[in-house]
Design a protein around this motif. Structure first.
Motif, short mmCIF file in Angstrom:
data_model
loop_
_atom_site.label_atom_id
_atom_site.label_comp_id
_atom_site.label_asym_id
_atom_site.label_seq_id
_atom_site.Cartn_x
_atom_site.Cartn_y
_atom_site.Cartn_z
N ALA A 228 12.86 -4.55 0.33
CA ALA A 228 12.66 -4.31 -1.10
C ALA A 228 11.62 -3.22 -1.31
CB ALA A 228 12.21 -5.60 -1.78
N PHE A 229 10.50 -3.29 -0.54
CA PHE A 229 9.49 -2.24 -0.64
C PHE A 229 10.07 -0.90 -0.23
CE2 PHE A 229 6.20 -5.69 -0.32
CZ PHE A 229 5.61 -5.42 -1.54
N ALA A 230 10.83 -0.92 0.87
CA ALA A 230 11.37 0.34 1.39
C ALA A 230 12.31 0.98 0.38
CB ALA A 230 12.11 0.09 2.70
N LEU A 231 13.15 0.14 -0.24
CA LEU A 231 14.07 0.68 -1.24
C LEU A 231 13.29 1.29 -2.40
CD1 LEU A 231 16.92 1.14 -2.20
CD2 LEU A 231 16.97 -1.15 -3.12
N SER A 232 12.20 0.61 -2.81
CA SER A 232 11.38 1.17 -3.90
C SER A 232 10.82 2.53 -3.51
CB SER A 232 10.21 0.24 -4.21
OG SER A 232 10.66 -1.07 -4.36
N VAL A 233 10.26 2.61 -2.28
CA VAL A 233 9.67 3.88 -1.84
C VAL A 233 10.75 4.96 -1.78
CG1 VAL A 233 8.44 5.03 0.04
CG2 VAL A 233 7.84 2.72 -0.59
N LEU A 234 11.94 4.56 -1.31
CA LEU A 234 13.05 5.52 -1.22
C LEU A 234 13.41 6.06 -2.60
CD1 LEU A 234 16.12 5.11 1.03
CD2 LEU A 234 16.53 5.69 -1.30
N LEU A 235 13.52 5.16 -3.57
CA LEU A 235 13.91 5.61 -4.91
C LEU A 235 12.81 6.47 -5.54
CD1 LEU A 235 15.62 2.36 -6.25
CD2 LEU A 235 16.71 4.45 -5.49
N LEU A 236 11.54 6.11 -5.27
CA LEU A 236 10.44 6.93 -5.80
C LEU A 236 10.47 8.33 -5.16
CD1 LEU A 236 7.42 4.47 -6.06
CD2 LEU A 236 8.92 5.31 -7.85
N MET B 266 0.83 -1.21 0.00
CA MET B 266 0.00 0.00 0.00
C MET B 266 0.87 1.26 0.00
SD MET B 266 -3.36 -0.25 0.15
CE MET B 266 -4.00 1.04 1.22
N ILE B 267 1.91 1.22 0.84
CA ILE B 267 2.80 2.39 0.95
C ILE B 267 3.45 2.67 -0.40
CG2 ILE B 267 4.93 3.22 2.01
CD1 ILE B 267 4.07 1.73 4.54
N LEU B 268 3.88 1.60 -1.05
CA LEU B 268 4.50 1.75 -2.37
C LEU B 268 3.51 2.32 -3.38
CD1 LEU B 268 6.86 1.33 -4.23
CD2 LEU B 268 6.18 -1.04 -4.52
N LEU B 269 2.28 1.81 -3.32
CA LEU B 269 1.24 2.27 -4.24
C LEU B 269 0.99 3.76 -4.06
CD1 LEU B 269 -0.28 0.51 -6.22
CD2 LEU B 269 -2.22 0.52 -4.66
N LEU B 270 0.95 4.18 -2.79
CA LEU B 270 0.70 5.60 -2.52
C LEU B 270 1.86 6.46 -3.00
CD1 LEU B 270 -0.98 5.16 0.95
CD2 LEU B 270 -2.04 6.10 -1.09
N SER B 271 3.06 5.89 -2.96
CA SER B 271 4.21 6.61 -3.51
C SER B 271 4.02 6.88 -4.99
CB SER B 271 5.49 5.80 -3.31
OG SER B 271 6.17 6.25 -2.19
N MET C 69 10.10 13.69 2.88
CA MET C 69 9.43 12.97 3.96
C MET C 69 8.99 11.58 3.52
SD MET C 69 7.46 15.83 6.18
CE MET C 69 6.30 16.23 4.91
N ALA C 70 8.69 11.42 2.21
CA ALA C 70 8.39 10.08 1.71
C ALA C 70 9.63 9.20 1.85
CB ALA C 70 7.94 10.15 0.26
N ILE C 71 10.80 9.79 1.62
CA ILE C 71 12.05 9.04 1.82
C ILE C 71 12.17 8.62 3.28
CG2 ILE C 71 14.56 9.19 1.76
CD1 ILE C 71 14.36 10.92 -0.65
N GLU C 72 11.87 9.57 4.17
CA GLU C 72 11.94 9.22 5.60
C GLU C 72 10.96 8.11 5.95
OE1 GLU C 72 11.90 12.92 7.95
OE2 GLU C 72 13.70 12.02 8.75
N VAL D 279 11.38 0.44 -9.20
CA VAL D 279 10.86 -0.65 -8.36
C VAL D 279 11.45 -1.97 -8.83
CG1 VAL D 279 8.78 -1.88 -7.66
CG2 VAL D 279 8.75 0.59 -7.81
N GLY D 280 11.50 -2.14 -10.15
CA GLY D 280 12.09 -3.36 -10.69
C GLY D 280 13.53 -3.51 -10.24
N LEU D 281 14.25 -2.41 -10.27
CA LEU D 281 15.65 -2.42 -9.85
C LEU D 281 15.78 -2.86 -8.40
CD1 LEU D 281 18.62 -1.53 -10.55
CD2 LEU D 281 18.03 0.64 -9.47
N SER D 282 14.95 -2.28 -7.53
CA SER D 282 15.13 -2.62 -6.11
C SER D 282 14.71 -4.06 -5.84
CB SER D 282 14.38 -1.64 -5.21
OG SER D 282 13.11 -1.39 -5.71
N MET D 283 13.68 -4.53 -6.55
CA MET D 283 13.30 -5.94 -6.37
C MET D 283 14.45 -6.85 -6.82
SD MET D 283 10.28 -5.94 -5.13
CE MET D 283 9.20 -4.59 -4.74
N ALA D 284 15.04 -6.49 -7.97
CA ALA D 284 16.12 -7.32 -8.50
C ALA D 284 17.31 -7.33 -7.54
CB ALA D 284 16.55 -6.80 -9.86
#
Lengths: 482, 219
Positions: free
Chosen positions: B130-138, B14-19, B157-160, B107-112
């Motif tokens: 993996a989710f956190a890294l995706s949210v961070l990159l977004l 959900m967090i990733l989706l909201l990002s 703050m999304a990064i935080e 997201v693909g990158l962080s999953m990989a």
């Protein structure tokens, strides 16, 4: 009370108490004196720690051969900076550049900054180190914004954005390190303690550890101002108050490198991880060459020396990337010498700016003929930072180059080229600034020069002769770094 | 497959989706609303971790997260947006298509990078990372594609948020770190607040691109 009896308590508690006291002092003159006094007490505490090293400091703190060097260095530069800041601020206020309310919180912030940097060095917990570096970043952002001009706000905003992104990447790296350590070492503090991490690193998942190190390198590399993550550095140095430039270049950049090295030691203890060396050497060489070329286009004297800091951080990153006892020794020596010499440079530049009333290099000429003492001090400082004998930076740069010649002759060539280009840039400017017909002065008198003399004489001393115990000690640390 | 990891993955997802939803918002109030939603889901996720890992002190982190990021900071930012009269401003963002594609690539990158078969990371931490890294990159992507100071702050703050997600997903991470991340958000707010108000004072705008005119390099 146990914190007071703790031998390391002094270097943490003195800044903390001083910050609390200074927060209530409205008169900036009194505050300046208290600031100097507190920094001096911190210096004494650091020297005590150096001479009588405690065997154990509890689970959160640790003094080892590696961090004690930087603690003492922090205390020395921190002290001379307070002395310089006292004269600098008094002059800025009397000349109307700053109002007393601008620097109302300068002194307490300075003490918190010193305390945070000391704790970052002293702690053995990766998470706590991160928190302290974050605090130090936030405080320097506020300090860069002190003059409240367009330029200083732009610089502070840029520093804030890049600095916080960097620090976030570093935290992500730290969390990754914890996540790979936790299945092996167990929950809690143990999986965050550097000594435990190094001891068990061989069992960690190598790929994840690599990923973590990349984040750490990029994150703390931003703090160290390595190319291409350096964009905040010249602005922050040029637009903030000069004592802040001295602290940024002299101490905070070193802290970034220190943090990277702590994690590099973990990585080095696992035989299956990638070699962190090539990555660091690449960033380092790119910084050296880029900064050396940038020196030629600068018109602002503080920005000019800020690029020189990027160059020196590049040399340091290159040295540690190269690895081996000789290169590590050279890297450590270079860190120490650079922070003393560069803070000395900024003290001198502060005095020069006071005389000429500008930081544009075009308006500064003939320092040695108008003010021989200051002029020749400036010449000596630039000779030191350019890495020429008899100063200590020559020794360290020479060692870096000769280590590189043995291991990577091709890269050594690039390094030497970068160093020569920057030498040319420095001397080209030095010639205009220090010699020839003097430009008109805004003021006749400059501040006291002895803080500069203290820093430079230490650089000179270690350039001429490195005492046996000091050399042994550096060598020991160099071995620790692998 | 047990129930507990599913719930935590659902919340992280959900967090990733909201990002992703934040990426294409071109007005500030809806952007802020989505950020609030993300912080709420994050607080829920931390609460779940507290229950799941049996670490009651994580509830404090959840409370701080909720109080600061879902209530206090959005309130201040709303006030700021109203006061600066920028709530109707349409920001030029990089088109929805390109930013979505870039986001998916990240997201693909962080999953990989993180979701590999043999990676030895305990518990649910691996997927959470993996989710956190995706949210961070977004969040990083958002920061570089925006020019308005307020949206850059929201990106930060999304990064935080992503860091808190990663830290709470790692089992038994020392408490020091968690409180300090939340605390640093507060400190960051103070800094940001000071800056934003000063920027407004000085430039009558919060468009960061205006700052670029004051390059110290120009002679």
């Amino acid at each position: 009370m146990s914190a007071l009896l703790n031998p390391a308590g002094g270097i943490l508690l003195v800044p903390l108490i001083a910050a609390c006291v200074l927060a209530f002092i409205r008169n900036y003159r009194i505050a300046s004196w208290i600031n100097v006094g507190a920094a001096f007490l911190t210096l004494l505490a650091a020297l005590r720690l150096l001479l009588w090293r405690p065997s154990s400091l509890g689970s959160l703190l640790a003094v080892d051969d590696f961090n004690i060097v930087f603690l003492v260095l922090n205390a020395i530069v921190g002290f001379t900076t307070t002395v310089f800041a006292k004269g600098y601020l008094a002059h800025e206020i009397s000349s109307g550049h700053l109002k007393p309310w601008h620097i109302r919180y300068f002194h307490p912030l300075y003490q918190i900054l010193m305390g945070a940097m000391n704790l970052a060095l002293l702690t053995s917990i990766a998470g706590l180190m991160w928190v302290q570096i974050e605090i130090a970043t936030l405080i320097t952002i506020l300090m860069v914004g002190i003059p409240r001009t367009h330029e200083s706000l732009e610089a502070a905003w840029k520093y804030f954005i890049l600095g916080s992104v960097g620090i976030s990447l570093a935290l992500f790296g730290t969390i990754l390190v914890y996540s790979v350590a936790q299945p092996v070492v167990g929950d809690g503090l143990a999986a965050m303690t550097f000594t435990t991490l190094v001891a068990h690193a061989a069992q960690f998942d190598p790929d994840m550890l690599n990923l973590a190190f990349v984040f750490i390198l990029l994150g703390y590399g931003t703090k160290a101002g390595l190319f291409p993550l350096h964009a905040w550095l010249p602005d922050a140095h040029a637009e903030g108050p000069t004592p802040v430039s001295a602290i940024l270049s002299g101490l905070l950049l070193n802290l970034g490198i220190y943090a990277i090295l702590r994690f590099k030691m973990v990585l080095a203890a696992n035989p299956h991880t990638m070699a962190p060396g090539p990555l660091m050497m690449m960033l380092g060489l790119a910084s050296v060459v880029f900064a050396a070329l940038m020196l030629y286009r600068r018109s602002d004297i503080k920005r000019f020396f800020a690029y020189s800091s990027i160059e020196h951080m590049g040399v340091i990153a290159f040295a540690f990337g190269l690895g081996g006892p000789l290169a590590n020794f050279a890297g450590l020596l270079h860190m120490a010498m650079h922070s003393l010499a560069k803070s000395g440079i900024f003290f001198t530049v502060g005095n020069v700016m006071r005389l000429k009333g500008t930081q544009k290099m075009a308006a500064i000429r003939g320092l040695t003929s108008s003010h021989p003492l200051l002029g020749w001090t400036f010449v000596a400082a630039v000779v030191a930072i350019a890495g020429l004998p008899p100063f200590g930076l020559f020794t360290s740069e020479f060692l870096v180059v000769s280590a590189a010649m043995q291991q990577q002759p091709l890269l050594a060539g690039v390094l030497v080229l970068g160093l020569i280009i920057s030498l040319g840039g420095l001397f080209w400017r030095l010639n205009q600034l220090a010699f020839g017909e003097p430009s008109p002065n805004a003021e006749e008198a400059h501040g006291p020069l002895w803080p500069i003399a203290v820093n430079l004489s230490l650089v000179l001393l270690l350039g001429i002769y490195i005492p046996g115990p000091v050399a042994l000690w550096f060598q020991h640390v160099a071995k620790l770094l692998g | 497959m047990s129930f507990a990891p599913d719930v935590s993955h659902f919340l992280s997802g959900m967090i990733l989706l909201l990002s992703f939803a934040m990426l294409y918002q071109d007005r500030l109030p809806p952007l802020l609303n989505i950020f609030i939603a993300q912080s709420l889901v994050l607080a829920l996720s931390i609460t779940w971790q507290a229950y799941n890992q049996n670490e009651p002190q994580l509830l404090i982190t959840a409370a701080i997260e909720f109080g600061v990021k879902a209530v206090l900071i959005p309130f201040v930012l709303y006030t700021l947006i109203r006061r600066l009269k920028i709530h109707r401003t349409v920001e030029t963002v990089v088109g929805i298509g390109p930013s979505m594609i870039a986001g998916m690539a990240l997201v693909g990158l962080s999953m990989a990078l993180i979701l590999r078969e043999h990676a030895a990371i305990g518990g649910t931490a691996r997927e959470d990372l993996a989710f956190a890294l995706s949210v961070l990159l977004l969040g990083l992507l958002m920061m570089v594609t925006r020019r308005n100071a307020v949206s850059q702050v929201i990106g930060f703050m999304a990064i935080e948020n992503s860091l808190v997600l990663a830290a709470t997903g790692a089992k038994g991470m020392p408490f020091v770190v968690e409180t300090c991340v939340a605390f640093s958000a507060l400190v960051a707010l103070i800094v940001i607040g000071v800056f934003l108000f000063r920027i407004r004072e000085r430039f009558d705008s919060v468009d960061v691109s205006i700052l670029d005119h004051f390059r110290g390099e120009q002679p």
